[in-house]
Enzyme design. Structure first.
Site, PDB file in Angstrom:
ATOM      1  N   PHE A  47       0.860  -1.192   0.000  1.00  0.00           N
ATOM      2  CA  PHE A  47       0.000   0.000   0.000  1.00  0.00           C
ATOM      3  C   PHE A  47       0.891   1.234   0.000  1.00  0.00           C
ATOM      4  CE2 PHE A  47      -2.542   3.431   1.674  1.00  0.00           C
ATOM      5  CZ  PHE A  47      -3.727   3.277   0.977  1.00  0.00           C
TER       6      PHE A  47
ATOM      7  N   ASP B 213       9.207   2.676   1.579  1.00  0.00           N
ATOM      8  CA  ASP B 213       8.051   3.448   2.043  1.00  0.00           C
ATOM      9  C   ASP B 213       7.955   3.256   3.558  1.00  0.00           C
ATOM     10  OD1 ASP B 213       5.553   4.326   2.846  1.00  0.00           O
ATOM     11  OD2 ASP B 213       4.560   3.725   0.983  1.00  0.00           O
TER      12      ASP B 213
ATOM     13  N   LYS C 261       2.758  10.102   8.400  1.00  0.00           N
ATOM     14  CA  LYS C 261       2.042   9.675   9.612  1.00  0.00           C
ATOM     15  C   LYS C 261       2.610  10.227  10.938  1.00  0.00           C
ATOM     16  CE  LYS C 261      -0.273   5.481   7.921  1.00  0.00           C
ATOM     17  NZ  LYS C 261      -1.663   5.895   8.039  1.00  0.00           N
TER      18      LYS C 261
HETATM   19  N1  PLP Z   1       2.336   4.414   2.398  1.00  0.00           N
HETATM   20  C1  PLP Z   1       2.023   3.587   3.410  1.00  0.00           C
HETATM   21  C2  PLP Z   1       2.973   2.475   3.739  1.00  0.00           C
HETATM   22  C3  PLP Z   1       0.869   3.774   4.154  1.00  0.00           C
HETATM   23  O1  PLP Z   1       0.582   2.940   5.156  1.00  0.00           O
HETATM   24  C4  PLP Z   1       0.010   4.844   3.812  1.00  0.00           C
HETATM   25  C5  PLP Z   1      -1.236   5.046   4.550  1.00  0.00           C
HETATM   26  O2  PLP Z   1      -1.738   4.217   5.246  1.00  0.00           O
HETATM   27  C6  PLP Z   1       0.363   5.685   2.745  1.00  0.00           C
HETATM   28  C7  PLP Z   1       1.535   5.444   2.061  1.00  0.00           C
HETATM   29  C8  PLP Z   1      -0.517   6.837   2.360  1.00  0.00           C
HETATM   30  O3  PLP Z   1      -0.462   7.814   3.344  1.00  0.00           O
HETATM   31  P1  PLP Z   1      -1.541   8.986   3.380  1.00  0.00           P
HETATM   32  O4  PLP Z   1      -2.841   8.373   3.793  1.00  0.00           O
HETATM   33  O5  PLP Z   1      -0.994   9.966   4.375  1.00  0.00           O
HETATM   34  O6  PLP Z   1      -1.615   9.562   2.010  1.00  0.00           O
END
Ligand code: PLP
Length: 390
Positions: A136, A220, A249
């Site tokens: 994700f 990520d 986050k």
């Molecule tokens: N990357 C990862 C690993 C995530 O867990 C998330 C959100 O849960 C995102 C990207 C996307 O983040 P945002 O919701 O702040 O756009």
């Protein structure tokens, strides 16, 4: 939840499956709803409020910055922006930072720097970003294309060209990829996919392959970063040197801030005009992040201990519906056998524990990293009672 709040939500688009609860205040690791009911926080607003709620040093930092200077745009230098970039580079071993506002935007920036690095060096054609199945990476179109879960790929085609999903922990599948590739993007623990840690041997071999083929290794760390796994960044548990690392986050303790860090090789790939965002590096968010890092620094060594304690306690409960417990630090996944985790979550909420789900069959705990043993025990008692009652 009052009828008034319910009615007001008729004006909000129904894009979220919201629980029937309206939180109105919080302190440390406890939340209160509009009827005064108290909840223990095992979710941190999906991994954001790592320092708990209303931490006095965080509130003071934000308030002081708001009273001094909130925003200037990126046409100027700012004190909190520079300080935070320097601090994050020290903590990660990276060379430079770009600030954005969310996780998805952090992913977008990583995609752009990978494409530009490759185009500068090899010309057109070597632009494919490899990502993992069950990954994700966010909800903007490029981040969504990168995300390796078909359930997110239903309504919004055409998706972007130049992405390929490869099976998790399969080094042979990675080796078979052609010479159109410029980068590999991975989460070291797949969060939304179900709190699935990658095999460390796979991560090590993937990193070696990236080096061999000059693919950028991009991690990520939106969910795993800023102390969540017990290290500042999840990749630091592996013997690897990524080219790009994202964050969001938990970085600013509850305010919107994200971005990515790059190594020396990539420091000058993006030049003025190549990438930008108005709010990126907003002074209040950066001040909040600096305060967050100060608060987390002394308690970081306790994160793994707390996580191990929670995992062991849940295993020792011998709960009939629990298959297994996994994760690292305070990123905890509880695989459930025979009940939809959303149903369990509703029951937990009713009993006063706010938690999360992940994937299709996982209850996910992302408590604030500052959580006390007393709050952990109180939350686990609710979890045990609810799980034994169903
Ligand atoms: N990357 C990862 C690993 C995530 O867990 C998330 C959100 O849960 C995102 C990207 C996307 O983040 P945002 O919701 O702040 O756009």
């Amino acid at each position: 939840m009052t009828q008034e709040i319910k009615n007001q939500y008729d004006y909000v688009l129904p894009t979220y499956g919201r629980y029937p609860v309206a939180f109105v205040s919080a302190k440390d690791c406890r939340l209160w709803d509009d009827s005064g009911k108290e909840y223990i926080d095992f979710m941190s607003g999906i991994g954001v409020c790592s320092i708990g709620h209303a931490h006095p040093a965080w509130v003071a930092a934000i308030t002081a910055q708001a009273g001094k200077l909130a925003h200037t745009s990126n046409l100027y230098h700012t004190e909190p922006g520079g300080k935070l970039a320097q601090r994050l580079c020290k903590l990660s071993g990276m060379s430079g930072a770009f600030f954005a506002n969310s996780g998805a935007e952090s992913t977008e920036g990583m995609i752009k720097i990978a494409r530009k690095y490759s185009k500068d060096k090899y010309g057109s054609g070597q632009h494919t970003i490899l990502t993992l199945e069950d990954s994700f990476h966010g909800r903007t179109l490029a981040a969504l294309t990168a995300t390796g879960q078909d359930k997110f790929h239903q309504h919004f085609d055409p998706f972007m060209p130049g992405f390929r999903h490869v099976p998790v922990n399969d080094i042979d599948a990675l080796k078979k990829q052609g010479d159109d590739v410029c980068a590999l993007l991975i989460e070291v623990i797949q969060g939304e996919g179900g709190v699935m840690p990658l095999d460390s041997e796979y991560v090590k071999q993937a990193a070696e392959l990236c080096k061999e083929r000059d693919w950028l290794l991009m991690i990520d760390e939106v969910q795993t970063g800023i102390g969540r796994t017990g290290r500042w960044f999840g990749f630091q548990d592996f013997d690897i040197s990524p080219d790009v690392v994202s964050f969001a986050k938990g970085i600013a303790g509850g305010l919107p801030l994200g971005g990515f860090l790059v190594n020396k090789k990539l420091h000058n790939v993006l030049n003025p005009g190549d990438h930008a965002t108005t709010y990126g590096g907003n002074l209040i968010c950066c001040a909040a992040a600096l305060a967050t890092l100060d608060i987390l620094e002394p308690i970081l060594p306790q994160v793994s201990e707390k996580g191990d304690y929670i995992r062991k306690r849940i295993e020792a409960m011998n709960l009939p519906h629990v298959d297994s417990v996994r994760g690292k630090g305070l990123m905890i996944g509880i695989k459930i056998k025979d009940i939809p985790p959303g149903e369990i979550n509703l029951k937990l909420l009713d009993a006063g524990l706010a938690s999360l789900t992940a994937g299709t069959d996982v209850i996910r705990f992302l408590p604030p990293l500052v959580i006390s043993k007393e709050d952990i025990d109180a939350g686990l008692e609710i979890f045990e009672n609810v799980m034994k009652s169903i």
